[in-house]
Design a protein around this motif. Sequence first.
Motif, mmCIF file in Angstrom:
data_model
loop_
_atom_site.group_PDB
_atom_site.id
_atom_site.type_symbol
_atom_site.label_atom_id
_atom_site.label_comp_id
_atom_site.label_asym_id
_atom_site.label_seq_id
_atom_site.Cartn_x
_atom_site.Cartn_y
_atom_site.Cartn_z
ATOM 1 N N VAL A 95 -0.728 7.325 4.244
ATOM 2 C CA VAL A 95 -1.089 8.167 3.111
ATOM 3 C C VAL A 95 -1.322 9.615 3.561
ATOM 4 N N ARG A 96 -1.752 9.795 4.791
ATOM 5 C CA ARG A 96 -1.941 11.165 5.301
ATOM 6 C C ARG A 96 -0.602 11.890 5.393
ATOM 7 N N ALA A 97 0.429 11.183 5.829
ATOM 8 C CA ALA A 97 1.759 11.798 5.902
ATOM 9 C C ALA A 97 2.286 12.100 4.509
ATOM 10 N N VAL A 98 2.034 11.195 3.556
ATOM 11 C CA VAL A 98 2.442 11.438 2.168
ATOM 12 C C VAL A 98 1.719 12.665 1.628
ATOM 13 N N HIS A 99 0.440 12.776 1.961
ATOM 14 C CA HIS A 99 -0.345 13.933 1.520
ATOM 15 C C HIS A 99 0.245 15.239 2.052
ATOM 16 N N GLU A 100 0.575 15.252 3.331
ATOM 17 C CA GLU A 100 1.138 16.462 3.934
ATOM 18 C C GLU A 100 2.500 16.797 3.327
ATOM 19 N N LEU A 101 3.282 15.767 3.035
ATOM 20 C CA LEU A 101 4.597 15.985 2.421
ATOM 21 C C LEU A 101 4.453 16.633 1.045
ATOM 22 N N CYS A 102 3.465 16.191 0.291
ATOM 23 C CA CYS A 102 3.295 16.672 -1.086
ATOM 24 C C CYS A 102 2.436 17.926 -1.182
ATOM 25 N N PRO A 144 0.800 -1.230 0.000
ATOM 26 C CA PRO A 144 0.000 0.000 0.000
ATOM 27 C C PRO A 144 0.832 1.280 0.000
ATOM 28 N N ILE A 145 1.954 1.307 0.719
ATOM 29 C CA ILE A 145 2.762 2.528 0.752
ATOM 30 C C ILE A 145 3.333 2.838 -0.628
ATOM 31 N N SER A 146 3.662 1.810 -1.400
ATOM 32 C CA SER A 146 4.174 2.037 -2.752
ATOM 33 C C SER A 146 3.099 2.658 -3.625
ATOM 34 N N ASP A 147 1.859 2.158 -3.477
ATOM 35 C CA ASP A 147 0.753 2.751 -4.224
ATOM 36 C C ASP A 147 0.566 4.220 -3.837
ATOM 37 N N ALA A 148 0.588 4.501 -2.536
ATOM 38 C CA ALA A 148 0.396 5.877 -2.079
ATOM 39 C C ALA A 148 1.451 6.802 -2.679
ATOM 40 N N LEU A 149 2.702 6.376 -2.629
ATOM 41 C CA LEU A 149 3.783 7.194 -3.184
ATOM 42 C C LEU A 149 3.637 7.341 -4.698
ATOM 43 N N GLY A 150 3.191 6.273 -5.364
ATOM 44 C CA GLY A 150 3.008 6.333 -6.801
ATOM 45 C C GLY A 150 1.916 7.310 -7.208
ATOM 46 N N PHE A 151 0.779 7.245 -6.521
ATOM 47 C CA PHE A 151 -0.322 8.158 -6.830
ATOM 48 C C PHE A 151 0.096 9.609 -6.612
ATOM 49 N N TYR A 152 0.779 9.868 -5.514
ATOM 50 C CA TYR A 152 1.171 11.256 -5.233
ATOM 51 C C TYR A 152 2.300 11.721 -6.137
ATOM 52 N N GLY A 153 3.172 10.812 -6.555
ATOM 53 C CA GLY A 153 4.187 11.185 -7.529
ATOM 54 C C GLY A 153 3.552 11.633 -8.836
ATOM 55 N N ALA A 154 2.568 10.853 -9.311
ATOM 56 C CA ALA A 154 1.843 11.221 -10.523
ATOM 57 C C ALA A 154 1.091 12.535 -10.328
ATOM 58 N N ARG A 155 0.513 12.723 -9.140
ATOM 59 C CA ARG A 155 -0.292 13.918 -8.864
ATOM 60 C C ARG A 155 0.566 15.188 -8.848
ATOM 61 N N CYS A 156 1.725 15.122 -8.256
ATOM 62 C CA CYS A 156 2.603 16.301 -8.228
ATOM 63 C C CYS A 156 3.014 16.703 -9.642
ATOM 64 N N ASP A 157 3.365 15.719 -10.459
ATOM 65 C CA ASP A 157 3.722 16.004 -11.844
ATOM 66 C C ASP A 157 2.539 16.594 -12.591
ATOM 67 N N CYS A 194 -11.176 17.969 -13.597
ATOM 68 C CA CYS A 194 -10.324 16.823 -13.289
ATOM 69 C C CYS A 194 -11.122 15.704 -12.633
ATOM 70 N N GLU A 195 -11.063 14.515 -13.228
ATOM 71 C CA GLU A 195 -11.672 13.339 -12.623
ATOM 72 C C GLU A 195 -10.704 12.775 -11.587
ATOM 73 N N ARG A 196 -11.008 13.007 -10.344
ATOM 74 C CA ARG A 196 -10.237 12.612 -9.165
ATOM 75 C C ARG A 196 -9.044 13.545 -8.934
ATOM 76 N N TYR A 197 -8.765 13.708 -7.635
ATOM 77 C CA TYR A 197 -7.586 14.470 -7.231
ATOM 78 C C TYR A 197 -7.174 13.914 -5.860
ATOM 79 N N ALA A 198 -6.596 14.723 -5.007
ATOM 80 C CA ALA A 198 -5.989 14.204 -3.774
ATOM 81 C C ALA A 198 -6.987 13.513 -2.848
ATOM 82 N N ASP A 199 -8.235 13.968 -2.835
ATOM 83 C CA ASP A 199 -9.211 13.341 -1.944
ATOM 84 C C ASP A 199 -9.449 11.876 -2.304
ATOM 85 N N SER A 200 -9.221 11.517 -3.559
ATOM 86 C CA SER A 200 -9.351 10.107 -3.939
ATOM 87 C C SER A 200 -8.351 9.245 -3.183
ATOM 88 N N SER A 201 -7.114 9.711 -3.083
ATOM 89 C CA SER A 201 -6.105 8.944 -2.338
ATOM 90 C C SER A 201 -6.503 8.808 -0.872
#
Length: 213
Positions: free
Chosen positions: A111-118, A62-75, A93-100
Motif C-alpha cells: 500500500v505504501r508503493a500504491v500511495h507513492e504512485l498516486c 489486500p492489494i485489490s482493496d488498496a488499489l480500489g481505495f486509491y482509485g476512488a481517492r484519486c477520482d 473530509c471523513e478519512r483520506y490517504a492516512d486511512s489507507s
Amino acid sequence: MEGKLIVLEGIEACGKGSAVPSILKWFADRGLRTLHTREPGGTAYGEALRELLISKDHNAPPISDALGFYGARCDHTQNMIIPALQQGIYVICERYADSSLAYQVSSCPEVRAVHELCKPHLLEPDLVLFLDISADTSLVRMEKRRIEKKIPLDKFESKGYDYLNQVRYNYTELALDESGHIKQNWRVVDAEQSPEEVVADIESYLAAFMRAA
C-alpha cells in the motif's frame, strides 16, 4: 482565495460523523463555505466502489482493496476536492490517504508503493484532526450502534480488537514527524471525552488553524 482541506481520521466509532455538524456550523458562523465529503465515496465513482470495498461479501485480496481505495481517492481528489478548494470552499473530509496507510499497511505492505504512485494526484491535508480512542472503546461504541440502529458491521468494523489496536498504533506513528514530534498539520483529539468536550477541543484547534492560515 483557495479553501483548505480538513480531514477527520481515527479508528472505527471514534466520532468523526458526530463531530461534523459542529465543524460545519463553526465555519458557517464565520461566513465560510464548506463541503462535507467522505472516503471511500464523495463522487458517484467513489460511492460505487465503496459498496464493494467495505462489504463483507467480497473477499478481494489486500492489494485489490488498496488499489480500489486509491482509485476512488484519486477520482475524489481530482473531480470533487480540488474544484471545491479552487472556489474557496473549505472541504471537510471523513478519512483520506492516512486511512489507507493506517488500515492496510499491516495486511498489504504494497500500500505504501500504491500511495507513492498516486501521490501526484492527491493532496496533503491542510489540517488532520485525529480523533483518538482505544480499541476497547471502539468495540463498545460499535456494538451499541449495531444494536440501536440495527446496522450490521462492515468488513473493517468486524475485524476485532487486535486489528483495531494495530490500526490505532499505525495512526499514532503516522502522526509523528521524523523527529518524533506531532506533525505540523496534525492535531490529536482525545475522543474518549464527552461529545461536548471533543467539540470544544476541535473548535479550539480550528480557531488556531485559521489564525495561522
